[in-house]
Motif scaffolding. Structure first.
Motif, mmCIF file in Angstrom:
data_model
loop_
_atom_site.group_PDB
_atom_site.id
_atom_site.type_symbol
_atom_site.label_atom_id
_atom_site.label_comp_id
_atom_site.label_asym_id
_atom_site.label_seq_id
_atom_site.Cartn_x
_atom_site.Cartn_y
_atom_site.Cartn_z
ATOM 1 N N ASP A 110 0.837 -1.192 0.000
ATOM 2 C CA ASP A 110 0.000 0.000 0.000
ATOM 3 C C ASP A 110 0.875 1.246 0.000
ATOM 4 O O ASP A 110 1.822 1.341 0.781
ATOM 5 C CB ASP A 110 -0.903 -0.016 1.234
ATOM 6 N N PRO A 162 1.946 5.208 0.585
ATOM 7 C CA PRO A 162 1.688 6.132 1.708
ATOM 8 C C PRO A 162 0.386 6.907 1.501
ATOM 9 O O PRO A 162 -0.341 7.179 2.459
ATOM 10 C CB PRO A 162 2.883 7.084 1.674
ATOM 11 N N ARG A 222 -2.509 4.702 2.548
ATOM 12 C CA ARG A 222 -2.533 4.575 4.013
ATOM 13 C C ARG A 222 -3.081 5.848 4.656
ATOM 14 O O ARG A 222 -3.877 5.797 5.589
ATOM 15 C CB ARG A 222 -1.119 4.316 4.542
ATOM 16 N N ARG A 223 -2.625 6.973 4.120
ATOM 17 C CA ARG A 223 -3.048 8.245 4.708
ATOM 18 C C ARG A 223 -4.555 8.440 4.521
ATOM 19 O O ARG A 223 -5.261 8.815 5.460
ATOM 20 C CB ARG A 223 -2.266 9.391 4.042
ATOM 21 N N ASN A 272 -6.906 6.227 4.182
ATOM 22 C CA ASN A 272 -7.669 5.336 5.063
ATOM 23 C C ASN A 272 -7.576 5.745 6.523
ATOM 24 O O ASN A 272 -8.533 5.593 7.285
ATOM 25 C CB ASN A 272 -7.224 3.884 4.867
ATOM 26 N N ARG A 273 -6.400 6.297 6.889
ATOM 27 C CA ARG A 273 -6.235 6.742 8.268
ATOM 28 C C ARG A 273 -7.172 7.918 8.562
ATOM 29 O O ARG A 273 -7.864 7.942 9.585
ATOM 30 C CB ARG A 273 -4.778 7.137 8.518
ATOM 31 N N GLU A 308 -6.982 -0.320 1.246
ATOM 32 C CA GLU A 308 -5.727 -0.907 1.714
ATOM 33 C C GLU A 308 -5.723 -2.403 1.400
ATOM 34 O O GLU A 308 -6.659 -3.113 1.761
ATOM 35 C CB GLU A 308 -5.584 -0.706 3.227
ATOM 36 N N PRO A 358 -4.365 -3.970 5.433
ATOM 37 C CA PRO A 358 -4.606 -3.069 6.564
ATOM 38 C C PRO A 358 -4.041 -3.681 7.852
ATOM 39 O O PRO A 358 -3.710 -4.868 7.885
ATOM 40 C CB PRO A 358 -6.129 -3.001 6.638
ATOM 41 N N ASN A 359 -3.945 -2.861 8.869
ATOM 42 C CA ASN A 359 -3.554 -3.329 10.196
ATOM 43 C C ASN A 359 -4.502 -4.460 10.622
ATOM 44 O O ASN A 359 -5.719 -4.350 10.480
ATOM 45 C CB ASN A 359 -3.657 -2.132 11.156
#
Ligand SMILES: [Zn+2]
Length: 401
Positions: free
Chosen positions: A25, A27, A30-31, A33-34, A364, A367-368
């Motif tokens: 993924d 940056p 990621r950003r 989705n964050r 993502e 994802p985490n």
């Protein structure tokens, strides 16, 4: 095999045919989705705080008194005015974050919706929730007045009735308020779906093109409705950018939901959860009133100043159950994926459609793990592709091209 970057590029020939390269993924993804997660979290926290503040400060009593005044002491009109004020306050508190959400979609080129059209959608969304909320709250307090002892069982039964009605009406009444739908014009795709359905011994009454492109660049597909309104909807953003084979894989996934009766199963889950929820609300209401935790609430259950307490119990329960409900949903998604692999001629279109979906929606791929387990209704795209590849590798070689 080493994990060294250079040697990793050298692949055995048979691996190259069965394993799709898995891009990490970016940056940017990621950003995006964050920020999205922060926005949903803020939304939830504000809603929660509003309920607590109304109860602790006793302002819910002020709202009730103003409602009676405005309604000239008419009970049901006063209930409506209370719901109206509550809904206006909640909307105002959330408005700044709604604007951030709107701008975020534009910053990431996921939306081309004009501000005016978005504002109009917001108004419509608020009105729809006001109408549905008013109906439900008026019914609840009406039932409490008539049957204060057994109100929660009756309210539960009425809620289930309304829920079934809404599930049926959603694709023909609710969703068209926000989007246009047209029967799918592509004959070859319709024919493929009919064949898929015949093989499964089932029939979906319709496939509709969902005009999403006026508002979003994201792609989406879904199975909606009950009985006569059951249908598969495919966004035009998907129909424009995906090959017929890829769309067939997505259609097969949606048909998988239909064949596995996932909508019916979700309804049964709702029936059980709401039974417990109404029981719990009744218990908590009586307990809190008996203990006089919030002096502003009168001892009578039909005092609608206790509405924030009812919503608070429902909200907390929803939050506690969310991981379990998401786990069930991910299980359904895996079943629908498997159905798609088993009922389409090749696995590749499924995999490429997943890749395209991730790119187009900035989803993502990895994802985490904790976030995925708690909050995601779908398995990550990375897992769905890996599962498809694992499944395909176990099939007779004639399956793969
Ligand atoms: Zn699905």
């Amino acid at each position: 095999m080493t994990t060294n970057g250079r040697t990793g590029a050298i692949r055995l020939p048979e691996m190259a045919t069965t394993t799709t390269p898995r891009p990490a993924d970016s940056p940017e993804v990621r950003r995006y989705n964050r920020i999205q997660r922060w926005l949903s979290l803020t939304d939830a926290v504000i809603g929660f705080a509003l309920l607590v503040v109304l109860l602790v400060t006793g302002w819910t009593g002020k709202l009730r008194d103003w409602s009676y005044l405005g309604a000239n002491q008419h009970y049901f009109l006063a209930v409506f005015l209370y719901v109206l004020m509550f809904s206006v306050i909640a909307k105002i508190l959330n408005a700044p974050f709604d604007v951030i959400g709107f701008r975020l979609e534009h910053q990431y080129h996921l939306s081309n919706q004009k501000l005016r059209s978005w504002l109009w959608d917001e108004c419509k969304g608020w009105l729809v929730s006001l109408v549905l909320g008013t109906i439900m709250v008026e019914l609840i307090y009406g039932i409490i007045r008539v049957a204060p002892q057994r109100w929660w069982i009756i309210a539960w039964a009425v809620f289930i009735g309304l829920f079934l009605l809404m599930a049926q009406l959603a694709p023909v009444v609710l969703m068209p308020i926000f989007y246009k739908f047209e029967p799918l014009a592509n004959d070859s795709l319709r024919e493929r779906l009919t064949k898929l359905g015949e093989r499964a011994g089932t029939r979906v009454r319709g496939v509709y093109e969902w005009k999403l492109s006026e508002k979003s660049n994201k792609a989406n597909a879904a199975l909606t409705g009950l009985g006569a309104t059951r249908r598969i909807i495919l966004s035009d953003t998907l129909l424009q950018h995906y090959s017929d084979d890829e769309i067939e894989a997505i259609l097969a996934h949606e048909l998988g939901h239909h064949v596995h009766k996932h909508i019916l199963k979700s309804i049964f889950t709702q029936v059980a959860i709401t039974f417990f929820a109404f029981w719990l609300i009744n218990v908590v209401l009586r307990f809190v009133i008996a203990k006089d935790w919030f002096p502003v609430l009168s001892s009578r259950l039909y005092d609608f100043a206790n509405l924030p307490l009812i919503v608070l119990v429902a909200t907390i329960l929803g939050f506690v159950l969310m991981p379990a409900l998401n786990a069930i949903s991910r299980h359904h998604e895996r079943q629908a994926d498997r159905y798609a692999w088993e009922n389409t001629p090749a696995i590749e279109p499924f995999i490429t459609s997943m890749q395209k979906l991730a790119d187009q929606n900035l989803a993502e791929r990895q994802p985490n793990k904790v976030i995925e387990a708690l909050f995601h209704s779908h398995p990550s795209i990375g897992k769905r592709i890996a599962a498809a590849e694992a499944w395909a590798s176990k099939q007779p070689q004639t399956q793969t091209a």
